[in-house]
Design an enzyme around this catalytic site. Structure first.
Site, short mmCIF file in Angstrom:
data_model
loop_
_atom_site.label_atom_id
_atom_site.label_comp_id
_atom_site.label_asym_id
_atom_site.label_seq_id
_atom_site.Cartn_x
_atom_site.Cartn_y
_atom_site.Cartn_z
N HIS A 348 19.19 46.75 19.85
CA HIS A 348 18.17 46.41 18.85
C HIS A 348 18.07 47.42 17.72
CE1 HIS A 348 16.21 43.18 21.25
NE2 HIS A 348 16.62 43.92 22.26
N LYS A 529 3.78 45.01 10.38
CA LYS A 529 4.85 45.50 11.24
C LYS A 529 4.55 46.96 11.54
CE LYS A 529 7.74 44.32 7.86
NZ LYS A 529 8.76 43.54 8.55
N ARG A 530 5.26 47.56 12.49
CA ARG A 530 5.07 48.98 12.73
C ARG A 530 5.28 49.77 11.43
NH1 ARG A 530 4.29 50.72 18.21
NH2 ARG A 530 4.68 52.80 17.39
N LYS A 535 10.97 50.82 6.94
CA LYS A 535 10.35 49.53 6.61
C LYS A 535 9.66 49.56 5.24
CE LYS A 535 9.56 48.35 11.52
NZ LYS A 535 10.27 47.07 11.76
N THR A 637 11.58 39.77 13.19
CA THR A 637 11.20 38.47 13.73
C THR A 637 9.93 37.97 13.03
OG1 THR A 637 10.20 39.71 15.55
CG2 THR A 637 12.28 38.60 16.00
N LYS A 641 8.57 34.16 11.41
CA LYS A 641 7.25 33.55 11.61
C LYS A 641 6.63 33.16 10.27
CE LYS A 641 6.91 36.49 15.65
NZ LYS A 641 6.47 37.80 16.17
C1 26Q Z 1 12.88 54.54 23.71
C2 26Q Z 1 12.86 55.70 24.49
C3 26Q Z 1 11.67 56.31 24.80
C4 26Q Z 1 10.48 55.76 24.35
C5 26Q Z 1 10.49 54.61 23.58
C6 26Q Z 1 11.69 54.01 23.26
C7 26Q Z 1 11.69 52.78 22.43
C8 26Q Z 1 10.72 51.82 22.62
C9 26Q Z 1 10.70 50.67 21.84
C10 26Q Z 1 12.67 52.56 21.48
C11 26Q Z 1 12.64 51.40 20.71
C12 26Q Z 1 11.67 50.45 20.89
C13 26Q Z 1 11.57 49.21 20.11
C14 26Q Z 1 12.47 48.81 19.24
C15 26Q Z 1 12.28 47.56 18.48
O1 26Q Z 1 11.23 46.94 18.53
N1 26Q Z 1 13.30 47.13 17.75
C16 26Q Z 1 13.19 45.89 16.99
O2 26Q Z 1 13.69 44.84 17.78
C17 26Q Z 1 13.47 43.59 17.18
C18 26Q Z 1 13.91 42.51 18.14
O3 26Q Z 1 15.30 42.48 18.21
C19 26Q Z 1 14.18 43.49 15.85
O4 26Q Z 1 13.83 42.28 15.24
C20 26Q Z 1 13.78 44.66 14.94
O5 26Q Z 1 14.59 44.64 13.77
C21 26Q Z 1 13.97 45.98 15.68
O6 26Q Z 1 13.50 47.04 14.89
#
Ligand code: 26Q
Length: 796
Positions: A348, A529-530, A535, A637, A641
């Site tokens: 991702h 979004k975050r 972004k 995503t 929407k």
């Molecule tokens: C990793 C290690 C330790 C702590 C946290 C994490 C961690 C947690 C969540 C790393 C990444 C995430 C989330 C990533 C994320 O949301 N990515 C998004 O995924 C979506 C679904 O595929 C995409 O549409 C977005 O582009 C992408 O940013």
């Protein structure tokens, strides 16, 4: 099923499950009673689905994810069961307002953002497509923190979502496993034996996930950590009251709280333990079910497809191999062959700071046996691929690289949009792609149209059904049938009326929540979004400042009134993102107080953005802001929407925007900015930002205003650091894309000023959004990765 029998069941649950009288019942009681009455109607399809899969000896999908960003479930369950009208009538008969009860449900925020919400959409689509599936996750006691603003700055408070009853999580007492940690590996009879020094117990909470039509339900199994050793009474009796509870506290910490970071990973021991906790419980459960159904371990790939949602559960390969080898005596070569056939890995992100790498000393101390297996996997991969370059490997520089580990233990690796998959091949894993051609495939993300259109936008959904008939919810390509109607003025008018209804609702809600008065006829320009540098919320707010100045300089130039809406959380430790939040809030205070621009521009940033807030904002949006630096957003995503709900995109050629543009057509998309290649080239010029600023008078003016403290009069130098970063450390090219963005915003103004043109664009966005149903995505995974034949449901 009539609303009368539903009424009876609600009353029965109120009386006999909750022990309440109708007179004494609170809103929460009614909400739970209604949820339980609906839950009862899920149980039979749920049991039957499982029985069918067992009888057929079929294959199941196991979706492993550290995050499931579920949101609320009540209305979703009612809609998928086809009982929303009955529920509304039943509650009215009981003197309650259905919508009010729906609102009373806490928003389950067991995820950070896109990745977690995708997992939730996938669960719903798999149930709709009758694809046999389990989701595996963690039942966090505390979800993503609650965001507040104090003097414009983000505050974080624990999300104590379980303090209100959760009727959706069923205790499954039979499903529990021991999860080992640490200790040492000894050799006995020439075989390695792991003697862990710590253990915790994983207990299952099962959330039934009902599909559209109410005929099939899958299970989302969330694990809770419990101590294996009971409370230490001896220590307590000795007077050590805290020490007596220590083991319990330690164990429970594994499912205590969701990590609120969604990019920069920290390499924290607790996080590694959480990842193994989820993964080990899941793999043990999968093997137990497989053996209980009478299959042999060699048959595993015929019955089991395990999908890893990013690298967070990437220990699945080594854990599966450990159990096959150490508990079942299998040889390494057979174990890895089986693991590979079962496993798939979804990537991702390309951001280097987000790629998980664990120091071998930490990994080896928490998971000593897995460290050995990972080393073996690395050796085996090198031996079977002797041309592997020296700098490639699963273990390098005293780190375990989870991306490489997931890659070599999987038979398929996928990106989440066409562009992203391309970059995964070219930039992230070029060497592994060369060694394993065909392993990397694309599965462009999607979203469930049940929640993100039918549920959140009843006005538009009603119009769609009136126009093209029922059933589009499970066959979203049918939205194309709207296209001929777009040519009719009456349809466009109705489309505009639906949008306006949603905008009025949102205006009222924002008025009540934030005390701002906004005009429902203004353009609602939304970025939710975050908060992340890539972004570029900063680009959006700087453009808003430029607009404000332009309006003030020339108030009577026929401006299109706008409301610029932001929503989103920053990771608590992400200083730069937090500064952007404060800046937006500071700008909002100044702009919203300006009598000159009051009817033409407002900035609103409601705190604590979550799934439920998205369900309010998206249907009311006119313009969708998808403005990341090209090459950085894997897919997005939210962009899909907005499109479904009739909001054209202003966006860069990034992630799935590329495919949105392709579907909707150039004339229905406000495209701007550098491409991925141009971004790379632009960065080669060390003066890129300086040159861009000097070439743009509006940008110079905006930065000057910020430096002078126009938005922080009590502390004029507050944003000197921010401005300095734009000038000298503008890695995400805010300056370089500014002029192009301004131009595109002007184009959006001109389009909006012509209601007929705008409505055509908006309606065509909805009509052409069918591709972005997560049903399409799941069918792709079924055929290309899981080797499960998709049913024809919905495509007839
Ligand atoms: C990793 C290690 C330790 C702590 C946290 C994490 C961690 C947690 C969540 C790393 C990444 C995430 C989330 C990533 C994320 O949301 N990515 C998004 O995924 C979506 C679904 O595929 C995409 O549409 C977005 O582009 C992408 O940013």
């Amino acid at each position: 099923m009539s609303h009368a029998s539903l009424t009876d069941d609600i009353l029965r649950h109120l009386t006999f499950t909750l022990a309440q009288t109708p007179e004494g019942a609170s809103r929460q009681d009614w909400r739970v009673a209604l949820s339980l009455a609906l839950r009862d109607r899920i149980l039979v399809p749920w049991f039957e689905a499982d029985a069918k899969v067992r009888a057929a000896g079929g294959k199941r999908v196991y979706y492993l994810s550290m995050e499931f960003l579920i949101g609320r479930l009540l209305d979703d369950a009612a809609i998928n069961l086809g009982l929303q009208d009955d529920a509304r009538r039943a509650m009215a008969a009981l003197g309650q307002d259905y919508a009010d009860l729906v609102e009373a449900e806490p928003d389950a925020a067991l995820g950070n953002g896109g990745l977690g919400r995708l997992a939730a959409c996938f669960m719903e689509s798999m149930a709709t497509l009758e694809c046999p599936a389990f989701g595996y996750g963690i039942m966090y006691e505390y979800g993503l923190f609650k965001q507040g603003f104090k003097d414009g700055q983000q505050t974080e408070a624990p999300d104590d979502w379980l303090s209100r009853p959760n009727p959706w999580g069923l205790v499954h007492p039979a499903a529990h496993y021991i999860i080992p940690f640490k200790g040492e590996v000894v050799t006995e009879n020439d075989r390695p034996v792991w003697r862990p020094s710590e253990t915790v117990r994983a207990e299952a909470r099962d959330v039934p996930v009902i599909g559209w039509g109410g005929t099939w339900a899958n299970t989302l199994r969330l694990w809770r950590a419990e101590p294996t050793t009971p409370f230490d009474l001896t220590r307590f009796n000795r007077g050590d009251h805290v020490g007596g509870a220590e083991a319990e506290m330690q164990a429970r910490s594994l499912s205590r709280v969701l990590y609120p970071d969604d990019t920069s990973y920290q390499g924290k021991e607790l996080r590694l333990k959480q990842e193994f906790f989820l993964t080990s419980a899941a793999i043990q459960d999968i093997l137990a079910r497989h053996l209980a159904e009478g299959h042999t371990l060699n048959d595993l790939p015929d019955h089991v497809a395990i999908q890893m949602n990013d690298t967070h559960p990437a220990i699945a390969g080594p854990e599966l191999m450990r159990l096959l080898m150490d508990d079942h005596g299998m040889e390494f070569a057979d174990a890895i062959a089986i693991a590979q056939k079962c496993l798939g890995y979804t990537n991702h992100t390309l951001l280097p700071e987000a790629l998980e790498r664990w120091a071998t000393y930490l990994f080896g101390s928490v998971l000593p046996r897995h460290m050995q297996i990972v080393e073996q996997i690395n050796q085996w991969h090198l031996q079977t691929h002797p041309t592997r370059p020296h700098y490639v490997g699963v273990v390098k520089h005293h780190e375990v690289r989870m991306g490489e580990l997931a890659f070599v233990t999987s038979h398929k690796v996928n990106g989440v949009s066409a562009l992203h998959t391309d970059l995964v091949k070219k930039n992230l894993f070029p060497e592994l792609e060369a060694l394993h051609p065909g392993r990397i495939v694309n599965q462009t993300n999607g979203v469930t149209p049940r929640r993100w259109l039918r549920m959140c936008n009843p006005a538009l959904s009603g119009l769609i059904t009136d126009t093209i008939g029922a059933g589009w919810e499970a066959d979203l390509d049918r939205l194309r049938e709207l296209e001929p109607h777009v040519e009719h003025r009456s349809f466009r008018h109705a489309f505009g009326a639906a949008k306006r209804t949603n905008k009025v609702h949102l205006s009222n809600w924002l008025g009540a929540e934030m005390g701002v008065k906004i005009d429902p006829d203004a353009m609602f320009d939304v970025q939710i979004k975050r908060i992340h540098e890539y972004k570029r919320q900063l680009l959006n707010i700087l453009e808003t400042v430029a607009r404000w100045k332009a309006i003030r300089d020339n108030p009577n130039a026929g401006w299109v009134p706008r409301v610029t809406i932001f929503g989103g959380k920053s990771a608590p430790g992400y200083t730069v993102a937090k500064e952007v939040i404060r800046f937006i809030n500071d700008v909002a205070v100044v702009i919203n107080a300006d009598p000159v621009t009051r009817d033409l521009l407002k900035v609103v940033f409601p705190p604590d953005y979550n799934v439920s807030m998205a369900e309010r904002l998206i249907p009311a949006a006119d313009l969708s802001e998808q403005i990341s630096t090209a090459g950085k957003e894997a897919s997005g995503t939210g962009n899909m929407k907005f499109m479904m709900n009739g909001a054209p995109t202003i966006g860069t050629l990034d992630g799935a925007n590329v495919e949105i543009l392709q579907e909707v057509g150039r004339e229905n998309f406000f495209l701007f900015g550098l491409t991925t290649e141009e971004v790379a080239a632009r960065r080669e010029n060390p003066d890129h930002a300086k040159e861009a600023i000097e070439a743009s008078q509006p940008l110079q003016d905006v930065l000057q205003m910020v430096v002078e403290g126009r938005f922080s009069p009590d502390q004029p130098d507050r944003y000197h650091g921010l401005v300095n970063r734009v000038w000298y450390h503008d890695y995400f090219l805010v300056a370089s894309d500014f002029a192009s963005y301004l131009e595109a915003q002007g184009e959006a103004d001109r389009a909006f000023a012509d209601p007929d043109r705008w409505l055509r664009m908006a309606a065509l966005n909805t009509a052409r959004s069918g591709f972005f149903s997560s049903d399409r995505t799941i069918r792709g995974y079924m055929t290309d990765i899981w080797d499960i034949a998709p049913t024809t449901r919905g495509t007839a």
